[in-house]
Design a protein around this motif. Structure first.
Motif, PDB file in Angstrom:
ATOM      1  N   THR A   1     -37.772 -21.397  53.223  1.00 28.26           N
ATOM      2  CA  THR A   1     -37.321 -23.029  52.674  1.00 28.26           C
ATOM      3  C   THR A   1     -36.320 -22.562  51.391  1.00 28.26           C
ATOM      4  OG1 THR A   1     -39.214 -23.583  53.740  1.00 28.26           O
ATOM      5  CG2 THR A   1     -37.814 -25.050  51.957  1.00 28.26           C
TER       6      THR A   1
ATOM      7  N   LEU B   1     -29.386 -31.162  47.601  1.00 30.21           N
ATOM      8  CA  LEU B   1     -29.600 -30.748  48.841  1.00 30.21           C
ATOM      9  C   LEU B   1     -28.341 -30.126  49.586  1.00 30.21           C
ATOM     10  CD1 LEU B   1     -31.441 -30.242  51.268  1.00 30.21           C
ATOM     11  CD2 LEU B   1     -30.947 -32.599  52.044  1.00 30.21           C
TER      12      LEU B   1
ATOM     13  N   GLN C   1     -34.173 -27.858  52.040  1.00 27.17           N
ATOM     14  CA  GLN C   1     -34.830 -29.013  51.564  1.00 27.17           C
ATOM     15  C   GLN C   1     -34.521 -29.431  50.205  1.00 27.17           C
ATOM     16  OE1 GLN C   1     -38.712 -28.718  53.195  1.00 27.17           O
ATOM     17  NE2 GLN C   1     -39.442 -30.492  52.309  1.00 27.17           N
TER      18      GLN C   1
ATOM     19  N   SER D   1     -38.439 -33.304  47.813  1.00 28.13           N
ATOM     20  CA  SER D   1     -39.278 -34.018  48.890  1.00 28.13           C
ATOM     21  C   SER D   1     -40.203 -32.745  49.607  1.00 28.13           C
ATOM     22  CB  SER D   1     -38.390 -34.101  50.188  1.00 28.13           C
ATOM     23  OG  SER D   1     -37.710 -32.841  50.604  1.00 28.13           O
TER      24      SER D   1
ATOM     25  N   ALA E   1     -34.872 -24.526  48.399  1.00 32.60           N
ATOM     26  CA  ALA E   1     -35.236 -25.888  48.166  1.00 32.60           C
ATOM     27  C   ALA E   1     -34.226 -26.220  46.887  1.00 32.60           C
ATOM     28  CB  ALA E   1     -36.539 -26.389  47.611  1.00 32.60           C
TER      29      ALA E   1
ATOM     30  N   ARG F   1     -34.482 -22.890  56.604  1.00 30.56           N
ATOM     31  CA  ARG F   1     -34.306 -24.273  56.438  1.00 30.56           C
ATOM     32  C   ARG F   1     -33.927 -24.649  55.056  1.00 30.56           C
ATOM     33  NH1 ARG F   1     -40.047 -24.132  56.111  1.00 30.56           N
ATOM     34  NH2 ARG F   1     -40.061 -23.728  58.461  1.00 30.56           N
TER      35      ARG F   1
END
Ligand code: ATR
Length: 275
Positions: free
Chosen positions: A147, A153, A177, A181, A149, A175
């Motif tokens: 992830t 974003l 993020q 969040s 982060a 991904r």
């Protein structure tokens, strides 16, 4: 004598001359490794002058890693993905760019800290140059997921989009993020933000940490202290980026000199010299 250097601005603090000189001593090689303070708008001219004077290779540090990638005639895949280079070498009149930062990070985590990345869930915090330099090699280590982060974003999304094909090829769930969040915990957290330099708070919520996780700050010295203290207070194993510094140098030495120096020994020696 073969000549190497590190270029950046500022450069006085750089430990690269000490590290490469020690590698050379331990490998019985004769070379000279210096440092060059490069004017903010004078990077291309400095590179040209260094190689015109017979330089064999140079390490590039802040803030010139992007310019180094753009200047090269030929770039490795890790440079193309990162859009940043930390090594320039001259071969057959061509300027070659490579980036050993990510491999250095992976080697430090896996070999020196003894934490295998394969199958783990990783959180890469930040989406600037430092994060871009390591995402490709982290994917090659085949964690279950990464992830990315970031406070902003869209920057994390752009970085993820650039690495999507490699992630799919490696079978890694990748991904983006927004840091605010984040709501779950990770096995390995890597802080690649500049938040400590700007006096910012810990860039992710406490829930991202769990007992036994590895929390790694790519900086070292005072700049890494806040993140490491936070991690330890939550039962995580904390590690600074000094090992990454030595391991990226070892990878550069390998590319330039054809032998892998004893990075672990040199890291232990360097730790003893640190305040
Ligand atoms: P570097 O080359 O060191 O990565 P950079 O490209 O300017 O420098 O990127 C800095 C990174 O640190 C970015 O991810 C930045 O977040 P934004 O993209 O939202 O600006 C992050 N950063 C800097 N200061 C921060 C702070 N106080 N809190 C959280 N993230 C911060």
């Amino acid at each position: 004598m073969d000549i190497y250097c590190v270029m950046g601005n500022p450069i006085e603090h750089s430990k690269s001359p000490w590290i490469h000189t020690r590698f050379a001593e331990l490998e019985g090689q004769t070379l000279h490794y210096g440092r060059r303070l490069v004017p903010i708008h004078g990077f291309a001219a400095e590179v040209q002058s260094f190689f015109a004077q017979g330089g064999r290779g140079c390490n590039i540090t802040v803030p010139f890693k992007f310019e180094a990638a753009a200047l090269a005639n030929q770039a490795s895949q890790r440079v193309t993905l990162a859009m940043a280079a930390n090594i320039l070498s001259l071969q057959d009149g061509k300027l070659l760019a490579d980036n050993t930062d990510g491999t250095g990070l992976v080697n430090d985590i896996e070999c020196n800290a003894g934490v295998e990345l394969k199958g783990r869930n990783l959180l890469l915090i930040g989406a600037g140059g430092a994060a871009a330099g390591v995402l490709g090699p982290l994917l090659l280590a085949r964690p279950a997921s990464i992830t990315v982060a970031n406070r902003t974003l869209p920057k994390a999304s752009a970085l993820v989009a650039r690495h999507a094909a490699l992630a799919a090829q490696q079978g890694v769930e990748l991904r983006a993020q927004s840091s605010q969040s984040l709501a779950s915990s990770f096995d390995v957290l890597i802080n690649a933000t500049a938040s400590s330099l700007t006096g910012g708070a810990i860039p992710v919520p406490d829930c991202t940490l769990k007992s036994g996780a590895l929390a790694y700050d790519m900086m070292y010295g005072n700049a890494a202290r806040g993140f490491m203290n936070w991690a330890q207070a939550h039962g995580a194993q904390a590690r600074d980026g000094l090992g990454m510094l030595v391991e990226q140098a070892a990878e550069a030495f390998m590319i330039w000199r054809g032998v892998r120096p004893p990075a672990r020994q040199v890291l232990a020696e360097l730790r003893l010299l640190m305040p």
